[in-house]
Design an enzyme around this catalytic site. Structure first.
Site, PDB file in Angstrom:
ATOM      1  N   GLU A   1       0.892  -1.151   0.000  1.00 28.60           N
ATOM      2  CA  GLU A   1       0.000   0.000   0.000  1.00 28.60           C
ATOM      3  C   GLU A   1       0.937   1.209   0.000  1.00 28.60           C
ATOM      4  O   GLU A   1       1.244   1.772   1.031  1.00 28.60           O
ATOM      5  CB  GLU A   1      -0.911   0.015   1.213  1.00 28.60           C
ATOM      6  CG  GLU A   1      -2.132   0.923   1.058  1.00 28.60           C
ATOM      7  CD  GLU A   1      -1.808   2.403   0.839  1.00 28.60           C
ATOM      8  OE1 GLU A   1      -2.354   3.005  -0.098  1.00 28.60           O
ATOM      9  OE2 GLU A   1      -1.013   2.952   1.607  1.00 28.60           O
TER      10      GLU A   1
ATOM     11  N   LYS B   1      -8.975   3.949 -10.602  1.00 23.31           N
ATOM     12  CA  LYS B   1     -10.087   4.089  -9.675  1.00 23.31           C
ATOM     13  C   LYS B   1     -11.278   4.677 -10.411  1.00 23.31           C
ATOM     14  O   LYS B   1     -11.182   5.717 -11.057  1.00 23.31           O
ATOM     15  CB  LYS B   1      -9.689   4.986  -8.504  1.00 23.31           C
ATOM     16  CG  LYS B   1     -10.693   4.994  -7.358  1.00 23.31           C
ATOM     17  CD  LYS B   1     -10.167   5.800  -6.174  1.00 23.31           C
ATOM     18  CE  LYS B   1     -11.120   5.718  -4.992  1.00 23.31           C
ATOM     19  NZ  LYS B   1     -10.636   6.517  -3.848  1.00 23.31           N
TER      20      LYS B   1
ATOM     21  N   CYS C   1      -9.552   1.629  -2.275  1.00 21.88           N
ATOM     22  CA  CYS C   1     -10.155   2.391  -1.179  1.00 21.88           C
ATOM     23  C   CYS C   1     -11.630   2.018  -1.033  1.00 21.88           C
ATOM     24  O   CYS C   1     -11.975   0.851  -0.904  1.00 21.88           O
ATOM     25  CB  CYS C   1      -9.949   3.882  -1.412  1.00 21.88           C
ATOM     26  SG  CYS C   1     -10.258   4.886   0.057  1.00 21.88           S
TER      27      CYS C   1
END
Length: 488
Positions: A266, A314, A362
């Site tokens: 991460e 994302k 996320c």
């Protein structure tokens, strides 16, 4: 209105608001489904206004971690404005939740809450609404995940119809509880037996999806997870970025030495940052440009490569946090150190040379539909990459419950690589198999299995919810149709 009736109404409103707060508490880390069933009972009796208070209270309690955004001085918000902004965001979420539940209650009142057909329509609509909201940018967690971690058999229904079905069944259980409390004598015994039957059927069906002897055995696969534990408020300082690259370089070399084929750090690499060279593949968080648009992505670095050769962008970006409408015109990048991010394509499938993962970046983990589609398209495991700092342990526990739900829905093992935790591996039945200690810089080898079986949810999606709504709608139509022989 008589004074006594006004007092009774006030008491009902107060009880309903308290029940909403208990519903918010019933989510992870408690995951106490029976507490939620009782908390839902007043919704079947109250009007839209009281139901709105229920929804607002539930969201304000369950999303209280939003207050940990304060202070926002690290992204340029002046100190006196920081707390009011965080409070407005938190209260805005509560208001939105209240309006949704009030609208739902108005429909229930219109159809008549005592009818089983109404219960089917109302429960199915609630579950389907949670699913649809999760595909958009403004939803985090709902009733569907409240059964975790304490009631895994009930959560097993997600393999049949997703988290929306779990939410709908819990509402249906509360409807039987409501009737059992209202009834008396033989009628109460009948409703009590109905409640027991629903509990046994729902838990039996869910458990049938989680039985160890029914589980598929897949090819073993190992990954090395790096949990850097960098404070978000310092993460993009030059010295912290240099320290992160040192951590990733050491971890990549260790992965190659251990014979682990894949490193999952991460680590949010800045735009254009080269990956330290070593003989191990890396899937790391970072940024890239698509034309002139900045994308937040999971980047794929092949063994020996320093530049990304593949990625998943994302798609579900945070409004005002990452994506700001017309940001170029009014020169504000949003409530985030990485503001100004544009959404990428909706597909969550990251193509590799075998062992393709479905990626959630996320809070995309809240969207079960996207991961279901990626699993159906060939993903053999799920990967979650998240930075949950500076939020409290409450958010980490909710994240873990969502990860368990996504694993059950898809029948896939899930690996989470998180900045401060939870970094863990969950099997296809929703059990946490291994985890790194939170809030610590750690490196750990996780073993998982690559699975290919299709759950019923992968195949049919939200069909059980739609069927529930259609059956209930037909029942409502039949009940309301004109009867022959009615006197004129």
């Amino acid at each position: 209105m008589p004074v006594q009736a006004m007092g009774d109404d006030r008491r009902l409103v107060g009880v309903t608001a308290l029940a909403g707060a208990l519903a918010g508490l019933s989510l992870a880390p408690l995951g106490l489904a029976p507490l939620l069933w009782l908390a839902l009972v007043p919704l079947w009796s109250c009007g839209p206004a009281a139901a709105g208070l229920w929804g607002a209270a539930a969201v304000l309690v369950s999303h209280r971690w939003l207050l940990w955004l304060h202070p926002l001085d690290w992204i340029g918000v002046p100190g006196p404005l920081s707390l009011p902004i965080c409070l407005l965001l938190w209260l805005g979420c509560g208001l939105a939740g209240g309006l949704l539940v009030a609208t739902w209650s108005a429909l229930v009142r219109r159809l008549g809450p005592r009818h089983f057909a109404t219960a089917l329509v109302a429960c199915g609509l609630w579950g389907l609404t949670e699913v649809l909201l999760a595909t958009g940018p403004l939803f985090w967690i709902g009733l569907g995940t409240s059964s975790l971690p304490a009631d895994r058999p009930l959560a097993g229904l997600a393999a049949l119809g997703g988290a929306g079905l779990v939410a709908a069944v819990q509402l249906l259980i509360s409807w039987f509880c409501w009737h059992s409390l209202l009834a008396s004598g033989a009628s109460r015994r009948g409703w009590g037996l109905g409640l027991v039957a629903v509990l046994l059927l729902s838990h039996g069906l869910g458990w049938s999806q989680l039985r160890a002897d029914q589980a598929e055995r897949g090819a073993p696969f190992r990954v090395l997870v790096l949990q850097p534990a960098l404070p978000t408020r310092e993460k993009f300082k030059p010295e912290r970025q240099r320290g992160l690259l040192v951590q990733i370089a050491a971890a990549r070399s260790q992965a190659a030495a251990l014979g682990v084929p894949l490193l999952l750090p991460e680590g949010t690499l800045v735009l254009g940052q080269a990956m330290p060279e070593a003989d191990a593949e890396v899937l790391s968080g970072g940024f890239r440009l698509e034309g002139e648009e900045l994308r937040s992505s999971v980047l794929r670095f092949l063994p020996g490569q320093t530049q990304a050769s593949g990625w998943v962008d994302k798609s579900r970006v945070v409004p005002l946090g990452e994506w700001v409408p017309l940001a170029r015109l009014w020169r504000w990048s949003g409530l985030s150190a990485v503001g100004g991010v544009e959404p990428g394509p909706p597909s969550r499938l990251l193509m590799r040379s075998g062992a393709d993962p479905a990626v959630a970046i996320c809070y995309e983990l809240a969207d079960g539909v996207a991961l279901r589609k990626a699993s159906a398209a060939g993903a053999g495991w799920l990967m979650a990459s998240a930075n949950l700092d500076p939020y409290p342990a409450l958010l980490r526990d909710q994240f873990t419950a969502l990860a368990q739900m996504r694993a059950i829905e898809t029948g896939r093992w899930l690996v989470s690589a998180a900045n401060t935790g939870p970094s863990l591996v969950i099997d296809g039945q929703g059990l946490v198999r291994n985890a790194l200690p939170p809030e610590q810089s750690e490196l750990g080898v996780f073993e998982l299995e690559l699975l290919s079986r299709a759950t019923s949810y992968q195949i049919w999606g939200e069909a059980p919810l739609i069927l529930m709504i259609l059956l209930g709608g037909a029942g409502c139509f039949w009940y309301r149709r004109p009867r022959s022989g009615r006197s004129h």
